[in-house]
Design a protein around this motif. Sequence first.
Motif, PDB file in Angstrom:
ATOM      1  N   LEU A 194       0.832  -1.196   0.000  1.00 17.94           N
ATOM      2  CA  LEU A 194       0.000   0.000   0.000  1.00 17.94           C
ATOM      3  C   LEU A 194       0.874   1.256   0.000  1.00 17.94           C
ATOM      4  O   LEU A 194       0.665   2.185  -0.775  1.00 17.94           O
ATOM      5  CB  LEU A 194      -0.919  -0.009   1.224  1.00 17.94           C
ATOM      6  N   PHE A 195       1.890   1.235   0.877  1.00 12.37           N
ATOM      7  CA  PHE A 195       2.765   2.395   0.991  1.00 12.37           C
ATOM      8  C   PHE A 195       3.501   2.645  -0.329  1.00 12.37           C
ATOM      9  O   PHE A 195       3.577   3.777  -0.821  1.00 12.37           O
ATOM     10  CB  PHE A 195       3.760   2.162   2.144  1.00 12.37           C
ATOM     11  N   SER A 196       4.003   1.543  -0.921  1.00 13.60           N
ATOM     12  CA  SER A 196       4.699   1.695  -2.207  1.00 13.60           C
ATOM     13  C   SER A 196       3.762   2.255  -3.262  1.00 13.60           C
ATOM     14  O   SER A 196       4.142   3.095  -4.079  1.00 13.60           O
ATOM     15  CB  SER A 196       5.226   0.339  -2.695  1.00 13.60           C
ATOM     16  N   GLN A 197       2.513   1.773  -3.237  1.00 17.47           N
ATOM     17  CA  GLN A 197       1.566   2.260  -4.241  1.00 17.47           C
ATOM     18  C   GLN A 197       1.222   3.734  -4.017  1.00 17.47           C
ATOM     19  O   GLN A 197       0.987   4.471  -4.983  1.00 17.47           O
ATOM     20  CB  GLN A 197       0.274   1.416  -4.230  1.00 17.47           C
ATOM     21  N   ILE A 198       1.182   4.138  -2.743  1.00 18.13           N
ATOM     22  CA  ILE A 198       0.913   5.562  -2.474  1.00 18.13           C
ATOM     23  C   ILE A 198       2.038   6.420  -3.032  1.00 18.13           C
ATOM     24  O   ILE A 198       1.810   7.454  -3.652  1.00 18.13           O
ATOM     25  CB  ILE A 198       0.709   5.792  -0.957  1.00 18.13           C
ATOM     26  N   ILE A 199       3.291   5.939  -2.843  1.00 20.49           N
ATOM     27  CA  ILE A 199       4.422   6.673  -3.421  1.00 20.49           C
ATOM     28  C   ILE A 199       4.290   6.734  -4.943  1.00 20.49           C
ATOM     29  O   ILE A 199       4.440   7.794  -5.566  1.00 20.49           O
ATOM     30  CB  ILE A 199       5.763   6.000  -3.033  1.00 20.49           C
ATOM     31  N   VAL A 228      -6.226   1.727  -7.027  1.00 13.96           N
ATOM     32  CA  VAL A 228      -6.920   0.715  -7.819  1.00 13.96           C
ATOM     33  C   VAL A 228      -5.950  -0.415  -8.155  1.00 13.96           C
ATOM     34  O   VAL A 228      -6.295  -1.597  -8.063  1.00 13.96           O
ATOM     35  CB  VAL A 228      -7.512   1.342  -9.103  1.00 13.96           C
ATOM     36  N   SER A 229      -4.706  -0.047  -8.470  1.00 18.80           N
ATOM     37  CA  SER A 229      -3.692  -1.077  -8.749  1.00 18.80           C
ATOM     38  C   SER A 229      -3.389  -1.884  -7.494  1.00 18.80           C
ATOM     39  O   SER A 229      -3.256  -3.109  -7.552  1.00 18.80           O
ATOM     40  CB  SER A 229      -2.396  -0.431  -9.252  1.00 18.80           C
ATOM     41  N   ALA A 230      -3.304  -1.198  -6.354  1.00 18.27           N
ATOM     42  CA  ALA A 230      -3.004  -1.887  -5.096  1.00 18.27           C
ATOM     43  C   ALA A 230      -4.079  -2.905  -4.765  1.00 18.27           C
ATOM     44  O   ALA A 230      -3.808  -3.941  -4.168  1.00 18.27           O
ATOM     45  CB  ALA A 230      -2.873  -0.868  -3.958  1.00 18.27           C
ATOM     46  N   ALA A 231      -5.313  -2.601  -5.188  1.00 21.32           N
ATOM     47  CA  ALA A 231      -6.409  -3.526  -4.915  1.00 21.32           C
ATOM     48  C   ALA A 231      -6.422  -4.668  -5.916  1.00 21.32           C
ATOM     49  O   ALA A 231      -7.343  -5.487  -5.906  1.00 21.32           O
ATOM     50  CB  ALA A 231      -7.738  -2.766  -4.943  1.00 21.32           C
ATOM     51  N   GLY A 232      -5.413  -4.711  -6.783  1.00 21.83           N
ATOM     52  CA  GLY A 232      -5.311  -5.802  -7.743  1.00 21.83           C
ATOM     53  C   GLY A 232      -6.179  -5.621  -8.967  1.00 21.83           C
ATOM     54  O   GLY A 232      -6.445  -6.553  -9.711  1.00 21.83           O
ATOM     55  N   LEU A 233      -6.647  -4.387  -9.212  1.00 21.79           N
ATOM     56  CA  LEU A 233      -7.558  -4.144 -10.330  1.00 21.79           C
ATOM     57  C   LEU A 233      -6.896  -3.227 -11.363  1.00 21.79           C
ATOM     58  O   LEU A 233      -7.532  -2.329 -11.901  1.00 21.79           O
ATOM     59  CB  LEU A 233      -8.843  -3.482  -9.824  1.00 21.79           C
TER      60      LEU A 233
END
Lengths: 295, 233
Positions: free
Chosen positions: A7-12, A258-263
């Motif tokens: 999640l943190f990586s995706q926020i970055i 959205v990517s973090a949620a696998g979508l």
Amino acid sequence: MAFLSTLFSQIINGLQSGSIYALVALGYSMVYGIIMLLNFAHGDIIMVGAYVVWLSMTSFGLHPLFSILLAVAVSTLLGVVIEKVAYAPLRSSPRLSLLITAIGISFLLENGFQLIFGAGAKVVPTLISGPTFQIGGASISTPALVTLGVTVVIMIGLTLLVQKTRLGRAMRAVSEDMGAAQLMGVNINTTISFTFALGSALAAVASALYLSSYAQASPTMGSMLGLKAFVAAVLGGIGSLPGAMLGGLVIGLAEALVSAAGLSVWKDGVVFAILIVVLLVRPSGLLGKPMKEKV
Amino acid sequence: MLKVEGINVYYGNIHAIKEISFEVNQGEIVTLIGANGAGKSTILNTISGLYHSKTGKIEFEGRSIGHLPPHKVLALGLAQVPEGRRIFARMSVEENLEMGGYTRPGGEIAASLEDVYQRFPRLSERRKQIAGTLSGGEQQMLAMGRALMAKPSLLMLDEPSMGLAPLLVEQIFEIIRELHAAGTTILLVEQNAQMALSVADRAYVLETGKIVMEGPAAELLEDDKVRSAYLGE
């Protein structure tokens, strides 16, 4: 724990691409604020900037920094020339003519570059290199850090320029009431040129930051990037500079989450869903509150 | 000082201004009166360079200015307070005034600001306030103060009394008298013919884009036709 670090990586990631959207969205918003034009050729300025970087690094062997500066200079000039040649003659024409012209310029640039350089993507050499930092299991790359840092500096600088300088005041005056600004002695041709120069320079910076993570230039790269930045500008409230900054970051974060949620296949869809919702629910955008004026 | 000769202005097919000629001499207050739609604002905006006339000429202090863009007209000392005030509603009072001094060297702005604040103490109290939140009378003062920031030798005022309560109208006209006494030549466009004629030296009466009458303001004030058409008698 693995989820949290993802999640943190995706926020970055979201903040990184959001920064790029924000820089491009600023150009859309500034131009709209001044001459009420949705400048659909703005995204293609990014593409031109990318080709200048690619060409100057691979063909002329320039240092990355000089390549970026050259891209900024060429894009700035291109933005001003497009305004003078294509938009200025239409200043008293209906706004639709202006919009159609902007779309025409967009096609011209995309197809012109395809004709000259071919339709394939060009690989751009590394622009920014450096270590990847680990923070609590998540990682931040140097390009991501540079992107965030450069964007913050540009946003502060731009805010100061618009709020505190004589030229910035003139831009705000023209965007509020062009006729009254003229009566105050503002030369609107200069102000409009300056706005296009500034917007195009920001697009070129965005282009370089984009290339630092996705090292490819192609003739159509500007269209999707430009469209998403346009959504960001509308989300924030078109014409509002803080709105464009906020809108860009929100769009970037939405994509990343959205990517973090696998979508991740829904990434683009979500951006345009946001556009539809904004237009339905709050067409003036998050920060673009239409102010009541006393007569 | 200002000489307008045979200008014609069109909006598309509408002939808005027909062969207008008039002049304003140094130190005068001249007024253009006429009903709504007579073309008064169009004349001022043509002088200011927002519109251009294909015929005739406009001279200011001996220089032909009919072809100049607005910022060059202003730089010659010809400022306008536009109809409906058109202040920058989202800027502060002080920023509005600074916009008024846009063509002046930066070093002179502070002194001019003080002059304007001295003339309009209300603006001084509200210098940080957002201009859109001012009352109508205050907005008119701001619009006038903003034009004065350019240090004009000829000030053009377009309907300064519009939408104001009678007491405020009196106040605005008092300010016009003071500005005139301080040496500013004034070209005043008004629908409020009574007030305009009582303050002016000379007047021109406009009807549907043409000048139909002219003369000393005091005489027009006594003229039967003017009294019945514009003074509601």
